[in-house]
Design a protein around this motif. Structure first.
Motif, mmCIF file in Angstrom:
data_model
loop_
_atom_site.group_PDB
_atom_site.id
_atom_site.type_symbol
_atom_site.label_atom_id
_atom_site.label_comp_id
_atom_site.label_asym_id
_atom_site.label_seq_id
_atom_site.Cartn_x
_atom_site.Cartn_y
_atom_site.Cartn_z
ATOM 1 N N ASP A 181 6.607 9.528 -7.193
ATOM 2 C CA ASP A 181 6.935 9.340 -8.612
ATOM 3 C C ASP A 181 8.190 8.498 -8.787
ATOM 4 O O ASP A 181 8.463 8.018 -9.889
ATOM 5 N N GLY A 182 8.932 8.279 -7.702
ATOM 6 C CA GLY A 182 10.095 7.399 -7.749
ATOM 7 C C GLY A 182 9.785 5.958 -7.403
ATOM 8 O O GLY A 182 10.673 5.107 -7.415
ATOM 9 N N LEU A 183 8.509 5.675 -7.122
ATOM 10 C CA LEU A 183 8.131 4.328 -6.683
ATOM 11 C C LEU A 183 7.066 3.703 -7.580
ATOM 12 O O LEU A 183 6.429 2.733 -7.195
ATOM 13 N N GLN A 184 6.886 4.253 -8.778
ATOM 14 C CA GLN A 184 5.796 3.789 -9.623
ATOM 15 C C GLN A 184 6.237 2.789 -10.689
ATOM 16 O O GLN A 184 5.491 2.512 -11.634
ATOM 17 N N SER A 185 7.437 2.246 -10.516
ATOM 18 C CA SER A 185 7.915 1.169 -11.394
ATOM 19 C C SER A 185 8.760 0.221 -10.555
ATOM 20 O O SER A 185 9.248 0.578 -9.477
ATOM 21 N N LYS A 186 8.935 -0.998 -11.054
ATOM 22 C CA LYS A 186 9.775 -1.955 -10.338
ATOM 23 C C LYS A 186 11.210 -1.446 -10.223
ATOM 24 O O LYS A 186 11.870 -1.641 -9.199
ATOM 25 N N VAL B 197 7.949 3.827 6.956
ATOM 26 C CA VAL B 197 8.042 4.000 5.503
ATOM 27 C C VAL B 197 6.768 4.657 4.962
ATOM 28 O O VAL B 197 5.676 4.094 5.077
ATOM 29 N N HIS B 198 6.926 5.835 4.366
ATOM 30 C CA HIS B 198 5.815 6.575 3.765
ATOM 31 C C HIS B 198 6.230 7.084 2.391
ATOM 32 O O HIS B 198 7.415 7.089 2.045
ATOM 33 N N VAL C 71 -3.727 5.921 -0.331
ATOM 34 C CA VAL C 71 -2.623 4.997 -0.083
ATOM 35 C C VAL C 71 -1.301 5.713 -0.333
ATOM 36 O O VAL C 71 -1.214 6.593 -1.201
ATOM 37 N N ASP C 72 -0.287 5.358 0.429
ATOM 38 C CA ASP C 72 1.065 5.849 0.135
ATOM 39 C C ASP C 72 1.624 4.986 -0.992
ATOM 40 O O ASP C 72 2.115 3.870 -0.757
ATOM 41 N N ILE C 73 1.519 5.499 -2.190
ATOM 42 C CA ILE C 73 1.847 4.751 -3.405
ATOM 43 C C ILE C 73 3.277 4.209 -3.332
ATOM 44 O O ILE C 73 4.221 4.938 -3.033
ATOM 45 N N GLY C 74 3.407 2.917 -3.596
ATOM 46 C CA GLY C 74 4.718 2.284 -3.669
ATOM 47 C C GLY C 74 5.273 1.774 -2.354
ATOM 48 O O GLY C 74 6.265 1.042 -2.352
ATOM 49 N N THR C 75 4.634 2.099 -1.227
ATOM 50 C CA THR C 75 5.249 1.730 0.052
ATOM 51 C C THR C 75 5.071 0.255 0.399
ATOM 52 O O THR C 75 5.895 -0.303 1.135
ATOM 53 N N LEU D 19 10.459 -2.474 10.518
ATOM 54 C CA LEU D 19 9.885 -1.635 9.475
ATOM 55 C C LEU D 19 8.374 -1.526 9.700
ATOM 56 O O LEU D 19 7.722 -2.522 10.020
ATOM 57 N N ILE D 20 7.847 -0.321 9.537
ATOM 58 C CA ILE D 20 6.415 -0.088 9.727
ATOM 59 C C ILE D 20 5.892 0.723 8.551
ATOM 60 O O ILE D 20 6.485 1.739 8.180
ATOM 61 N N ALA D 21 4.778 0.271 7.971
ATOM 62 C CA ALA D 21 4.172 0.974 6.834
ATOM 63 C C ALA D 21 2.708 1.253 7.154
ATOM 64 O O ALA D 21 1.838 0.398 6.953
ATOM 65 N N ASP D 22 2.425 2.447 7.664
ATOM 66 C CA ASP D 22 1.088 2.828 8.115
ATOM 67 C C ASP D 22 0.070 2.922 6.989
ATOM 68 O O ASP D 22 -1.122 2.683 7.199
ATOM 69 N N HIS D 23 0.521 3.353 5.811
ATOM 70 C CA HIS D 23 -0.405 3.709 4.726
ATOM 71 C C HIS D 23 -0.149 2.890 3.468
ATOM 72 O O HIS D 23 -0.278 3.384 2.355
ATOM 73 N N ALA D 24 0.210 1.621 3.643
ATOM 74 C CA ALA D 24 0.626 0.799 2.509
ATOM 75 C C ALA D 24 -0.533 0.221 1.706
ATOM 76 O O ALA D 24 -0.325 -0.309 0.619
ATOM 77 N N SER D 25 -1.761 0.308 2.226
ATOM 78 C CA SER D 25 -2.893 -0.380 1.594
ATOM 79 C C SER D 25 -3.982 0.588 1.148
ATOM 80 O O SER D 25 -4.216 1.619 1.780
ATOM 81 N N ALA D 26 -4.668 0.205 0.067
ATOM 82 C CA ALA D 26 -5.836 0.949 -0.413
ATOM 83 C C ALA D 26 -7.124 0.157 -0.189
ATOM 84 O O ALA D 26 -8.176 0.520 -0.707
ATOM 85 N N GLN D 27 -7.053 -0.907 0.586
ATOM 86 C CA GLN D 27 -8.199 -1.781 0.782
ATOM 87 C C GLN D 27 -9.269 -1.143 1.680
ATOM 88 O O GLN D 27 -8.945 -0.457 2.655
#
Length: 239
Positions: free
Chosen positions: A212-217, A134-135, A43-47, A15-23
């Motif tokens: 919008d599908g990833l903004q809650s647990k 994953v984006h 950031v790719d929100i929720g990834t 699994l690779i998440a290129d845009h997972a961070s906002a740091q």
């Protein structure tokens, strides 16, 4: 040097998440409001959460970016001017205007290069049977307010569509409206997968979940279940 986070796993997946961070690393001033770091342009929100849950569900190794794409975009060729964006979806990034060549080169050397070296090292260590990128994407671009983005999920690919075709079928079989190379085409923007999957002839799934599908647990849990099943189905089909 900013290194990606590497999660261990035993499955023959990566699994690779290129845009997972906002740091934003210390010493870099983008000249933007801190609030913008919570926006999709940064950031790719929720990834981050989705990739971690998928890694646990699949017992799969994962490589997760730890720096915002506003600093340097890890899914772009570092020679591309857009790899250090001066603007994004209508937002100006003053700290990236007229960036000296030395500063740009330093970001590439300290962030972009080690990220891709980590991916290459993981693939060399245990060649995966399937790579999953994953984006997430925003339901509506501010600069294209009339453009509809109705797909809750899309599958992106360039030339190698072996896994993508299976993934499209697996997701559609659940009654989902799936974007086929939407909301944008993997033939236009696919740097990480082109470099590490296409070039090595490793099948891959480029996954784009509408954020919008990833903004809650609950939303992250739902997509973890859907995608874990989809990935497992695709993997079995590649045997």
């Amino acid at each position: 040097m900013s290194l990606p986070e590497i999660l261990p796993g035993t499955a023959d997946l990566l699994l690779i998440a290129d845009h997972a961070s906002a740091q934003v690393p210390p010493g870099i001033d983008l000249g933007i409001s801190p609030a913008l770091l919570h926006d999709h342009v940064a950031v790719d929100i929720g990834t981050d959460a989705l990739t971690r849950r998928l890694a646990r569900a699949l017992s799969a190794p994962a490589i997760i970016a730890t720096v915002s794409r506003l600093v340097v975009d890890l899914n772009r060729d570092p020679a591309d001017l857009g790899a250090v964006p001066a603007s994004s979806d209508g937002h100006l990034i003053p700290g990236n205007w007229n960036l000296p060549d030395e500063e740009r080169a330093l970001r590439v050397e300290a962030i972009h290069a080690p990220y891709h070296a980590a991916i290459a090292a993981e693939i060399a260590r245990v060649r995966p049977a399937l790579i999953i990128s994953v984006h997430s994407f925003t339901p509506q671009l501010a600069t294209r307010p009339d453009e509809q983005r109705p797909w809750p999920i899309g599958i992106l690919y360039n030339q190698d569509d072996r896994a993508a075709r299976r993934g499209l079928v697996a997701l559609a079989s659940r009654g989902l409206h799936v974007g086929d190379n939407q909301p944008y085409s993997g033939r236009d923007l696919n740097y990480t997968m082109d470099r590490h999957a296409e070039a090595a002839r490793i099948p891959y799934l480029g996954v784009e979940v509408r954020n919008d599908g990833l903004q809650s647990k609950g939303g992250v849990a739902r997509w973890t279940h859907i995608l874990a099943d989809c990935i497992a189905m695709v993997r079995r089909g590649l045997v």
